[in-house]
Design a protein around this motif. Structure first.
Motif, short mmCIF file in Angstrom:
data_model
loop_
_atom_site.label_atom_id
_atom_site.label_comp_id
_atom_site.label_asym_id
_atom_site.label_seq_id
_atom_site.Cartn_x
_atom_site.Cartn_y
_atom_site.Cartn_z
N UNK A 61 39.99 35.99 41.14
CA UNK A 61 39.59 37.39 40.27
C UNK A 61 40.69 38.51 40.60
N UNK A 62 40.44 39.61 39.85
CA UNK A 62 41.60 40.67 40.22
C UNK A 62 40.59 41.93 40.26
N UNK A 63 41.09 42.65 41.31
CA UNK A 63 40.66 44.03 41.48
C UNK A 63 41.74 45.06 40.86
N UNK A 64 41.42 45.59 39.77
CA UNK A 64 42.57 46.60 39.37
C UNK A 64 42.12 48.00 39.62
N UNK A 65 43.02 48.63 40.45
CA UNK A 65 42.76 50.05 40.89
C UNK A 65 43.51 50.97 39.93
N UNK A 66 42.83 52.10 39.59
CA UNK A 66 43.35 53.14 38.89
C UNK A 66 43.61 54.26 39.47
N UNK A 67 44.17 55.29 38.73
CA UNK A 67 44.65 56.39 39.52
C UNK A 67 43.53 57.25 40.13
N UNK A 68 42.35 57.42 39.41
CA UNK A 68 41.45 58.02 40.21
C UNK A 68 40.83 57.42 41.29
N UNK A 250 44.92 43.41 42.23
CA UNK A 250 44.98 42.66 43.53
C UNK A 250 43.99 41.22 43.50
N UNK A 251 44.95 40.38 43.64
CA UNK A 251 43.83 38.93 43.47
C UNK A 251 43.11 38.57 44.58
N UNK A 252 41.89 37.95 44.30
CA UNK A 252 41.27 37.36 45.52
C UNK A 252 40.39 36.25 45.01
N UNK A 253 40.16 35.56 45.93
CA UNK A 253 39.23 34.21 45.72
C UNK A 253 37.76 34.28 45.73
N UNK A 254 37.32 33.93 44.84
CA UNK A 254 35.62 34.13 44.70
C UNK A 254 34.99 32.69 44.39
N UNK A 255 34.07 32.52 45.05
CA UNK A 255 33.33 31.07 45.04
C UNK A 255 32.96 30.93 43.47
N UNK A 256 33.26 29.71 43.24
CA UNK A 256 33.10 29.40 41.83
C UNK A 256 31.70 29.04 41.62
N UNK A 257 30.74 28.63 42.38
CA UNK A 257 29.50 28.36 42.21
C UNK A 257 28.73 29.49 42.14
N UNK A 258 29.35 30.99 42.63
CA UNK A 258 28.49 32.02 42.61
C UNK A 258 28.80 32.87 41.17
#
Length: 787
Positions: A61-68, A250-258
Motif C-alpha cells: 500500500x502507499x501513503x501519499x502525503x500532501x502539502x497540507x 511511502x510504501x508499506x506492507x499490509x496483511x492481505x487477509x485483512x
C-alpha cells in the motif's frame, strides 16, 4: 433421578403450552438471527484465507502525503517498485505484480466473450493458491505470447476439447496461445479473474506506468517465515523516495487477509471498513438473543407462583436445593434445544432470501463444523443463562411457608422483571430509530439531485473499433428518433478515479497541493448529462488542439481563488498544456455521497474515452431504441457483444451495501420488536391470571371492561415510556455517528422519535389487550367461585 427430571420437565413444558411456546419461539427466533449473522461473518472472515501460507502474504500500500499534511492511502503502486523490492529487500521471498481488472474481448473461432481478467507475472501463481490443472504448472506465464484461462472459460471457448496450445484473439489485436488452465477462482477471493495475460505485455502497452509517480499496478509479496514485519516495513518505506526525489508516497506492507475487512484508511491509519458492519450486526444479534433470554427469565420467575406447592412438596419429602436447581436447569436446557430446532428450521427457510440479499452462497449443509459446534455451545449458554436465576430463585422457597399458602412473601423479583422489560424496550427503541436513520439516508440518496441527469441515460463501453469511427457512430445513433443526444466520457461519472495535483494557474501558491479530478469528454458530454454552466461556454468540435481549452467546475474556481467575473479567459496548465478556461459548470457529485464534491477539470478528448452516454427519448419505446443501438454497435464492432447499463440502476448499485444494511437493519429490528412483543404478551398473560379474582370483584362492583383494560395495561404503558426515554439518547448518538459518515446526509426529525414511541405503545397495547379483554369479559362468578 435424571429420568425423573426429564419426565417432570416435559410435563411442565406440555402443561403450560402458552408459556413454553412463547419461550421456544422467542429463543428460536433469537438463535436463528444469531446463526444467520454468524454464518455471514464466518463467510466474510474466510475471504482470502484459502491461500497456503496466507499469513505471509502482504499487499503493498502507499501513503501519499500532501502539502497540507493530509494523507491518502491506496493500493495502486508504480510498476518499477517490484524490481526494487526484489533487489533491495532480502526478507521478501516472492514478489508479484498485477494490473487492475480489465474486461477484454476473447475470441476463438466463432465464439467471443467479454471476460474479466488481469495482467500478471509468474509470481502470481507462486504467491497465491490458484491451482493449475492443465498445461504448464511451473510457469504458466513464461512469455508475452501466452494466456492462462479458467476452467469455466475453457469450456465456454473450447467445450470439452483440450485448450492447451489453442489460440485466443485478445481485444482484436493479440494472438495468445493457451499455456495453462487453472481452477475457477473461489467466490471468497478478493482477486477475481477469468484469465491472466503476461504483465510484460501490460507494461509495453502502458509505458506511462513506469513513471514513479504513476499508480498503474498492484504489488504483492510473500515474506520469508523468519522475516520481521516491522523491520521489513522500515526498509520498504524509503524505496520510492530513494528513486524519486519529488515523490511524496511511502510504501508499506499490509496483511492481505485483512484487505477486505479493513479497507478504510484515514490519514495513513486503519479506520475500519467492512469490519464495522460485521461488528454492528454481531452486536445486534447478541442483543436480540439477550432479549430472548430476558423473556425466558421474566416468564420463569413470574410463573413461580404456579409451582410453589410443587417445590414445597418436593422439599418436604427430602429434595435438596441442588436437586431442584438441576431440575429447573434441565427444564431450561430442554426449552433451549427446542428453540435450537426452531432456529435451524427458521434459518433454513430464510437462508435463500438472506443469500439473495447479501449476494452470498451460504448453506447449512456446507457449514463448517466449528460454526455448528459454536451454535450448540451458544444454545447451552442461553439455557444456563436464562434458567440460572429462576432455578436458584425457585429452589430457595421455604417448604413450610409454601404449604401454608404463604408463598407471596417469597415471590419477589417484580422490580427485576420490570427492569428487564424496560431494557428490552430501550434496545427496541435504539434499533427502530437507527433503522429509520438508515432508511431515511437511503431515501435521501435515491432522491438526491446529483447535479446531472441520471434518468433515461444508457451507458455503453467505447470499444477501440468504435472510437476509430467516433463521428459516424455518434451520428448513426443520434439520427434515431428514440435517441436525443450522445456524449463520450473518459470515466464512470458515478466515481471518477483519475486525479492530478500538478494543475497550475496564475496566483497559485507554491505550498498549494490541491488534488483535482480529471475527466476527459467530447463536446456533447455535458449537454447529454444535463450539467448546467455557471458561466462561459462548452467545448467546440473545431477548436485548435495547439491552443487547449479547459472547463472547470465551481469548486475548482473557488479553490483557485478566482472570481466568476475573471475566471473566463484565465490561464490554466493541465495535461494538454497551457491553455484557457472557457467555462465553469455547476458542481455535481463526482464521487460517493460519503465524500465531498472535489474540484474538477474537463479535458476535451473527442475520440478518447471509455463510455458513451446515450440520452434516450422518454416518449419513444425503449425496446426499439435498444435494438437500434445494438444494430449500430454491431455495424462498427461486430465481434463485441452488445452490453449496456442504465445509469440510474448503476447509481443504485453504487449504494448497494447501504441498501443491504438498511434491509438487514429493518429485518433485525422487526425481530427484536417481535421478541419484545412476545415478552409483553407473556407477562400480561401472567398478570391477568394473577388478578382474575380482583377483576371479578371490580366487575361485580360496576367496573366497565374499558376500565379493567386500562387498569391492567397502565403498568405496561409506564414501562414503555421509561424504556423509550432511556433509549432516546443512545439512539440519537448511534444514528448521528452513522449519518456523519456521509458528507451529504439527511437529518432525523422529531417525528422519528414520536413514531418510535407510538409504535412501541401500539405494540404494548396489542400485547396486553387480548389478555385484558379475556379477563374483563370473563364471568365474575367463575373467578370468585374457584379457590
Amino acid at each position: 433421578m435424571i429420568s425423573n427430571y426429564f419426565k417432570v420437565s416435559l410435563r411442565n413444558i406440555i402443561r403450560h403450552k402458552s408459556y413454553s411456546l412463547i419461550n421456544i419461539v422467542g429463543l428460536g427466533v433469537g438463535l436463528a438471527t444469531c446463526l444467520l449473522i454468524f454464518l455471514w461473518i464466518h463467510d466474510e472472515w474466510k475471504f482470502d484465507r484459502f491461500h497456503s501460507n496466507s499469513e505471509r502474504i502482504f499487499t503493498v500500500m502507499l501513503n501519499n502525503t500532501y502539502a497540507d499534511g493530509s494523507i491518502s492511502t491506496y493500493g495502486a503502486t508504480p510498476v518499477n517498485l517490484a524490481e526494487v523490492i526484489k533487489s533491495d529487500i532480502p526478507e521478501v521471498e516472492i514478489v508479484s505484480q498485477t494490473s487492475m481488472d480489465a474486461e477484454l474481448l476473447l475470441k476463438s473461432g466463432d465464439k467471443a466473450f467479454l471476460q474479466n481478467g488481469i495482467y500478471g507475472d509468474p509470481g502470481l501463481f507462486q504467491i497465491f493458491s490458484f491451482p493449475v490443472v492443465k498445461g504448464d504448472k511451473v510457469n504458466p506465464l513464461a512469455n508475452r505470447k501466452v494466456i492462462a484461462i479458467s476452467e469455466s472459460l475453457s469450456k465456454k471457448l473450447f467445450g470439452s476439447s483440450d485448450p492447451i496450445g489453442r489460440v485466443i484473439i485478445v481485444d482484436g489485436k493479440h494472438d495468445m496461445m493457451v499455456s495453462s488452465v487453472f481452477l475457477d477462482v473461489p467466490s471468497n477471493s478478493s482477486i477475481k479473474f477469468d484469465f491472466v495475460l503476461p504483465f510484460d505485455l501490460f507494461k509495453e502497452e502502458n509505458p506511462w506506468t513506469r513513471n514513479w509517480q504513476s499508480g498503474g499496478s498492484r504489488t504483492y509479496v510473500a515474506l520469508h517465515e523468519e522475516a520481521d514485519l516491522d523491520a521489513t516495513n522500515q526498509k520498504i518505506s524509503s524505496l520510492i523516495k530513494k528513486n524519486c526525489a519529488e515523490c511524496t508516497s511511502t510504501p508499506f506492507l499490509f496483511q492481505f487477509t485483512k484487505s477486505r475487512l479493513y479497507n478504510k484508511f484515514e490519514n495513513g491509519q486503519i479506520a475500519g471498513g467492512r469490519i464495522d458492519q460485521l461488528w454492528l450486526f454481531s452486536v445486534i444479534g447478541i442483543l436480540i438473543l439477550v432479549m430472548a433470554c430476558i423473556n425466558f427469565m421474566n416468564l420463569a420467575t413470574a410463573r413461580s407462583t404456579t409451582r410453589s406447592k410443587e417445590i414445597g412438596i418436593r422439599k418436604a419429602i427430602g429434595a435438596g436445593k441442588t436437586g431442584l436447581v438441576k431440575q429447573f436447569l434441565l427444564e431450561s436446557m430442554l426449552l433451549s434445544f427446542f428453540g435450537l430446532m426452531v432456529a435451524i428450521a427458521l434459518a433454513s427457510l430464510i437462508l435463500p432470501y438472506f443469500n439473495e440479499l447479501t449476494e452470498k452462497n451460504i448453506s447449512l449443509e456446507n457449514t463448517d463444523s466449528i460454526i455448528l459446534f459454536g451454535v450448540v455451545i451458544l444454545t447451552l449458554a442461553c439455557g444456563l443463562l436464562a434458567g440460572s436465576y429462576p432455578a436458584f430463585f425457585l429452589s430457595s422457597f421455604r417448604p413450610v411457608a409454601v404449604l401454608k399458602g404463604d408463598s407471596g412473601s417469597q415471590l419477589k423479583g417484580t422490580t427485576l422483571r420490570k427492569s428487564l422489560v424496560v431494557g428490552q424496550l430501550a434496545l427496541s427503541t435504539i434499533l427502530i430509530i437507527c433503522s429509520l436513520a438508515v432508511y431515511k439516508q437511503i431515501e435521501f440518496i435515491s432522491n438526491k439531485n446529483l447535479g446531472y441527469q441520471k434518468e433515461q441515460i444508457i451507458v455503453i463501453d467505447a470499444q477501440e473499433s468504435i472510437l476509430k469511427n467516433h463521428g459516424a457512430f455518434k451520428n448513426d445513433l443520434q439520427n434515431f428518433v428514440g435517441i436525443e443526444r450522445v456524449g463520450l466520457g473518459g470515466s464512470d461519472i458515478l466515481s471518477i478515479p483519475i486525479t492530478a495535483n500538478d494543475i497550475s494557474w496564475n496566483g497559485k501558491s507554491e505550498s498549494d497541493n490541491i488534488t483535482f479530478k480529471i475527466l476527459r469528454c467530447d463536446e456533447d458530454f455535458l449537454p447529454t448529462m444535463g450539467i448546467p454552466f455557471v458561466t462561459g461556454s462548452n467545448f467546440s468540435p473545431d477548436q485548435n488542439p495547439e491552443n487547449p481549452k479547459y472547463i472547470i467546475n465551481r469548486k475548482a474556481m473557488e479553490v483557485m481563488g478566482i472570481s466568476q467575473d475573471e475566471i473566463i479567459g484565465s490561464e490554466l496548465e493541465a495535461w494538454h498544456g497551457l491553455g484557457q478556461v472557457i467555462g465553469v459548470t455547476e458542481d455535481f457529485h463526482n464521487n460517493n455521497l460519503r465524500e465531498n464534491i472535489e474540484p474538477m477539470v474537463f479535458l476535451y478528448s473527442p475520440n478518447l474515452g471509455f463510455h458513451y452516454y446515450v440520452r434516450t427519448n422518454p416518449e419513444y419505446g425503449m425496446e426499439e431504441t435498444l435494438s437500434h443501438m445494438e444494430a449500430t454497435m454491431k455495424k462498427y464492432s461486430p465481434d463485441y457483444p452488445f452490453e449496456y447499463t442504465f445509469l440510474d440502476e448503476a447509481f443504485q448499485r453504487e449504494y448497494q451495501m447501504e441498501q443491504v444494511i438498511g434491509k438487514l437493519s429493518m429485518g433485525f429490528t422487526g425481530i427484536a420488536v417481535l421478541i419484545a412483543c412476545l415478552g409483553l404478551f407473556g407477562l400480561s398473560s401472567f398478570s391477568a391470571s394473577k388478578r382474575v379474582k380482583e377483576m371479578g370483584i371490580r366487575k361485580v362492583m360496576g367496573a366497565s371492561s374499558g376500565q379493567l383494560i386500562l387498569l391492567l395495561g397502565k403498568d405496561f404503558f409506564r414501562l414503555v415510556f421509561i424504556g423509550v426515554l432511556l433509549g432516546f439518547p443512545l439512539a440519537w448518538y448511534f444514528s448521528k455517528m452513522y449519518l456523519a459518515e456521509f458528507a451529504f446526509h439527511t437529518q432525523l426529525s422529531v417525528w422519528a422519535y414520536l413514531f418510535t414511541t407510538m409504535s412501541l405503545l401500539g405494540i404494548a397495547l396489542l400485547s396486553v389487550t387480548y389478555q385484558s379483554m379475556k379477563a374483563a369479559l370473563s364471568n365474575p362468578v367463575d373467578s370468585l367461585r374457584n379457590e
